[in-house]
Enzyme design. Structure first.
Site, PDB file in Angstrom:
ATOM      1  N   HIS A   1     -10.466  91.155 -51.204  1.00 22.17           N
ATOM      2  CA  HIS A   1      -9.648  90.816 -51.182  1.00 22.17           C
ATOM      3  C   HIS A   1      -9.558  88.942 -51.217  1.00 22.17           C
ATOM      4  CE1 HIS A   1      -9.236  89.804 -46.751  1.00 22.17           C
ATOM      5  NE2 HIS A   1     -10.428  91.306 -46.685  1.00 22.17           N
TER       6      HIS A   1
ATOM      7  N   ASP B   1     -14.555  87.128 -44.508  1.00 20.04           N
ATOM      8  CA  ASP B   1     -13.676  88.214 -44.566  1.00 20.04           C
ATOM      9  C   ASP B   1     -12.696  86.731 -45.086  1.00 20.04           C
ATOM     10  OD1 ASP B   1     -12.712  90.483 -44.715  1.00 20.04           O
ATOM     11  OD2 ASP B   1     -12.474  89.470 -42.100  1.00 20.04           O
TER      12      ASP B   1
ATOM     13  N   GLU C   1      -4.536  91.766 -47.982  1.00 20.88           N
ATOM     14  CA  GLU C   1      -4.509  92.666 -47.689  1.00 20.88           C
ATOM     15  C   GLU C   1      -4.762  92.783 -45.927  1.00 20.88           C
ATOM     16  OE1 GLU C   1      -8.869  94.350 -45.579  1.00 20.88           O
ATOM     17  OE2 GLU C   1      -7.614  92.692 -45.746  1.00 20.88           O
ATOM     18  N   GLU C   2      -5.052  91.790 -45.358  1.00 24.52           N
ATOM     19  CA  GLU C   2      -4.935  91.786 -43.836  1.00 24.52           C
ATOM     20  C   GLU C   2      -3.861  92.275 -42.994  1.00 24.52           C
ATOM     21  OE1 GLU C   2      -7.648  91.496 -42.276  1.00 24.52           O
ATOM     22  OE2 GLU C   2      -9.257  90.206 -43.333  1.00 24.52           O
TER      23      GLU C   2
ATOM     24  N   HIS D   1     -12.587  87.828 -38.065  1.00 22.54           N
ATOM     25  CA  HIS D   1     -11.347  87.112 -37.703  1.00 22.54           C
ATOM     26  C   HIS D   1     -10.762  86.515 -36.655  1.00 22.54           C
ATOM     27  CE1 HIS D   1      -8.855  91.245 -39.620  1.00 22.54           C
ATOM     28  NE2 HIS D   1      -9.876  90.375 -40.232  1.00 22.54           N
TER      29      HIS D   1
END
Length: 547
Positions: free
Chosen positions: A288, A300, A332-333, A463
């Protein structure tokens, strides 16, 4: 990529990194797939992968600090990937789709009585993605919770869990669902809202043991899968159990305040396909491309995106037996929207041509573990085995790490990332991949295998804004990162050894299957009807995203 954007990057002294010349592999000898595997693996270097991370950081820095789908940073990231893949000779397509963009721009969570307490965002609580905007101030009412080990819970899964006492109050619910059932966080909060609750708290389940199942005890991050009308937060088992006990003994008054955005936005997937190879035998690799809205997303998932991009560039002139397709997923998130959309819109005949899917999501965590998706469920925990062929994919990765003398951990097929739609019921495409860990804490046993800091997250900036090339400047724990740097070489929030090793593993696996998929068993109707993993809409990402 627009000329004006390139000029801005040039002004920031990064154009050479973003659009500089890159080397590509010379055609591999068709008679020796082993030579091709070794050659590609050697040509994929840490320097090559890292320059894409520098590019992603430059894009984020020029785009409000993030690369989130629905925002300019994602579009620029997609432009960057598409431009380089096209320049390398791939057939590049951009697949547009719409999704629900959710972002909380501010929040607070506090206990008003009996013990005034102010909780810290992303330390003591986290706003559930797509929570409602507003403030809820009221008494806490436990809903069908179970604090008795093994703490089996279906709290909030049925409308009947909620009595009239919930109306006008804040419902506190426990994570969990009945075996084989799907009960996402969104369903729990929707049921609470329908019963008249003005706010919701979901605490971790507390099943298993803290040592063996830390992800079921600590603070978890999650999404509701779509907008709800009431503010909602998640907390750890310890925090939730304490609030439940206090509410059962007396009256607990809490306040949840959330400033949130929830609206439909447009984004794209980027697909790059080789111009040769058998079109009926497609080997896919994906990652992603989007970040969370408040971070550059360098680990990420800049790491996975950068690695498969470099593999694609170096593989561009290899005349493989099978067609190779690389995918960079959007949204994706926001619950695997891009990959789910892609799989859902593939005609069955095209699904059948995909021999296997390889997924790479977070492969350079600073406090890493070498996770390999457990295709055969040899660990015997969590989700069952992947579709037939997944064990054979796992074996290729295990063979690579064994050749490097590196230990691996079994990464459970929970649907945490974009492989979820591929392995889901009714699809049954074999899958595998790598994962170096997110918010789960590293154990002393992990340290014995890979070094690092016990008690700290695999990715301490997961995150968070500090998932960047300058983590301390963006709020990381300076002492923890000093500890990590004493043991590892880091590139910002990325462990360079983990990234380099995993990039080589990706090159090895992609090249192996690009020349030979004979180890993957033919798919049957029974394989496609696999029901052990829920449908894509019920999957979770990165650590309990939906349930």
């Amino acid at each position: 990529m627009s000329r004006s954007f390139i000029r801005r990057l040039c002004g920031a002294a990064t154009a050479a990194v973003l659009l500089g010349a890159f080397t590509v592999a010379t055609p591999a000898q068709a008679t020796s797939s082993n030579n091709a595997v070794k050659k590609l693996t050697k040509q994929v270097t840490l320097g090559g992968v890292s320059r894409h991370l520098v590019a992603f950081q430059a894009i984020a820095s020029l785009s409000g600090g993030n690369r989130a789908s629905g925002l300019p940073g994602y579009d620029r990231s997609a432009d960057y990937v598409a431009a380089l893949a096209k320049l390398a000779g791939y057939k590049v397509t951009r697949q547009p789709f719409s999704f629900t963009y959710c972002e909380d721009t501010g929040s607070s969570f506090r206990q008003i009585a009996p013990t005034p307490t102010t909780y810290v965002d992303q330390t003591d609580y986290d706003v559930l993605d797509c929570a409602g905007n507003g403030t809820a101030n009221g008494e806490v009412v436990p809903v069908d919770v179970n604090l008795t080990p093994p703490r089996d819970s279906t709290s909030g899964c049925e409308a009947s869990d909620f009595g009239p006492e919930v109306a006008g109050k804040i419902a506190i619910m426990q994570r969990g669902a009945a075996p084989g059932a799907t009960c996402g966080f969104g369903l729990k909060v929707q049921n609470a809202e329908a019963a008249g609750a003005i706010g919701a708290i979901i605490f971790n389940q507390g099943n298993g043991t803290p040592e063996a199942n830390p992800d079921r005890y600590g603070l978890f991050l999650g999404t509701l899968g779509g907008p709800v009308g009431i503010p909602a937060v998640s907390v750890s088992y310890e925090t939730g159990a304490a609030l439940v006990a206090a509410a059962q003994a007396g009256t607990v008054t809490m306040e949840i305040s959330v400033d949130a955005i929830s609206e439909t936005r447009d984004t794209t997937n980027v697909i790059a396909e080789s111009r040769w190879g058998d079109p009926n035998e497609v080997v896919m690799a994906g990652a992603h491309l989007d970040s969370e809205p408040d971070t550059a997303g360098i680990n990420d998932n800049g790491t996975g995106s950068a690695a498969i991009l470099e593999v694609a560039l170096q593989m561009a002139k290899f005349k493989t037996k099978n067609k190779v397709r690389f995918a960079w997923w959007g949204a994706e998130e926001s619950n695997l929207v891009g990959s789910t959309y892609y799989v859902a819109n593939l005609p069955q005949a095209e699904r059948d041509k995909i021999a296997l899917y390889l997924n790479f999501d977070m492969i350079g965590s600073p406090n890493y573990t070498f996770g390999v998706y457990d295709g055969d469920d040899s660990a015997g925990t969590g989700a069952p085995a992947g579709p037939p062929g997944s064990a054979e994919i796992e074996a290729v990765f295990e063979g690579f790490f064994a050749s490097r003398g590196e230990a691996t951990a079994a990464a459970d097929f929970t649907g945490r990332s974009d492989y979820g739609p591929f392995i889901a019921a009714g699809v049954g495409i074999p899958a595998g991949g790598l994962f170096t860990g997110a918010e789960v804490l590293k154990t002393p046993a992990d340290v014995a295998l890979w070094g690092g800091v016990a008690g700290a997250q695999y990715d301490p900036c997961y995150h968070d804004p500090c998932d960047s090339l300058t983590p301390e400047r963006n709020g990381a724990d300076a002492e923890l990162y000093r500890q990590l740097r004493r043991e590892y070489k880091l590139l910002g929030n990325v462990n360079t050894f983990a990234l380099e090793t995993n990039s080589d593993a990706i090159a090895t696996a992609v090249a192996t299957f690009a020349y030979d998929t004979s180890a993957i068993p033919p798919r049957t109707a029974a394989a496609s009807a696999r029901t052990a993993v829920a449908a894509p809409a019920a999957q979770d990402t990165h650590g309990s995203w939906l349930h």
